[in-house]
Scaffold this active site. Sequence first.
Site, PDB file in Angstrom:
ATOM      1  NE  ARG A 105      -2.634   1.122   3.460  1.00 38.98           N
ATOM      2  CZ  ARG A 105      -3.415   1.650   4.382  1.00 38.98           C
ATOM      3  NH1 ARG A 105      -4.694   1.836   4.124  1.00 38.98           N
ATOM      4  NH2 ARG A 105      -2.960   1.967   5.563  1.00 38.98           N
ATOM      5  CB  THR A 109      -1.846   7.097  -3.576  1.00 40.79           C
ATOM      6  OG1 THR A 109      -1.284   5.776  -3.523  1.00 40.79           O
ATOM      7  CG2 THR A 109      -0.878   8.020  -4.302  1.00 40.79           C
ATOM      8  CG  ASP A 201      -0.365  -9.052  10.318  1.00 44.15           C
ATOM      9  OD1 ASP A 201      -0.035 -10.069   9.661  1.00 44.15           O
ATOM     10  OD2 ASP A 201      -0.199  -7.899   9.902  1.00 44.15           O
ATOM     11  CG  ASP A 204       3.030  -9.950  11.904  1.00 38.65           C
ATOM     12  OD1 ASP A 204       3.960 -10.116  11.090  1.00 38.65           O
ATOM     13  OD2 ASP A 204       2.680  -8.832  12.332  1.00 38.65           O
TER      14      ASP A 204
HETATM   15  N1  URA Z   1      -4.836  -8.332   7.308  1.00 40.80           N
HETATM   16  C1  URA Z   1      -4.640  -9.086   8.418  1.00 40.80           C
HETATM   17  O1  URA Z   1      -3.680  -9.843   8.489  1.00 40.80           O
HETATM   18  N2  URA Z   1      -5.532  -8.968   9.428  1.00 40.80           N
HETATM   19  C2  URA Z   1      -6.593  -8.168   9.376  1.00 40.80           C
HETATM   20  O2  URA Z   1      -7.373  -8.136  10.333  1.00 40.80           O
HETATM   21  C3  URA Z   1      -6.774  -7.390   8.213  1.00 40.80           C
HETATM   22  C4  URA Z   1      -5.880  -7.495   7.195  1.00 40.80           C
END
Ligand code: URA
Length: 210
Positions: A105, A109, A201, A204
């Site tokens: 990302r 922008t 995440d 992760d």
């Molecule tokens: N990406 C992720 O890994 N977790 C989220 O909650 C949103 C996007």
Amino acid sequence: MSQHLTIVEHPLVQHKLTLMREKDTSTKSFRQLLREISLLLAYEVTRGLPMTTRRIETPMCEMDAPVIDGKKLALISILRAGNGLLDGILELIPAARVGFVGLYRDEETLKPVQYYFKVPTGLDERVTILVDPMLATGNSSAAAVDLVKQAGATNIIFLCLLAAPEGVARMREAHPDVPIVTASLDERLDERGYIVPGLGDAGDRMFGTK
Ligand code: URA
């Protein structure tokens, strides 16, 4: 696949998803559960594949036996978290062709920018399953579908573990022809774009990077 959104409500999927959501689940268990859940989701996402028959001979007699029609499937992973889902699906569909889409990302922008793109040839003749565990804002998913369509795919299914209503709406607006298969439609996104209640995440948690 006729519906735009399919939620896989199978008890095994829902039970494993709950274990994955829990914050104290270890990286090792998270990865194992993801592998198991991917097999179940792969079963569901391939339910509508076109079939034909092939003449075979059993030890007893000849028969016209059912086989999947057409070219090998294309599985396309959105880096990096898509790879967790991909690994499990490949166990069930080892002959599938595999592609990768890398997007980040742009912080100014806020638009997704492509940094990697390599997909199988002949996408116009294949069912293409795009995989990413988290359908959050839907911006990168919609951009990934754009890229895969530009590469020729016309029959695309989007497979994720969790979806936010915002992401589903974004995909429906940008790609109404792309059905979504998910294990859960969660409540919402938070201010950072994370799915709530979600599982944190996904990258992760599967790679142990946090
Ligand atoms: N990406 C992720 O890994 N977790 C989220 O909650 C949103 C996007």
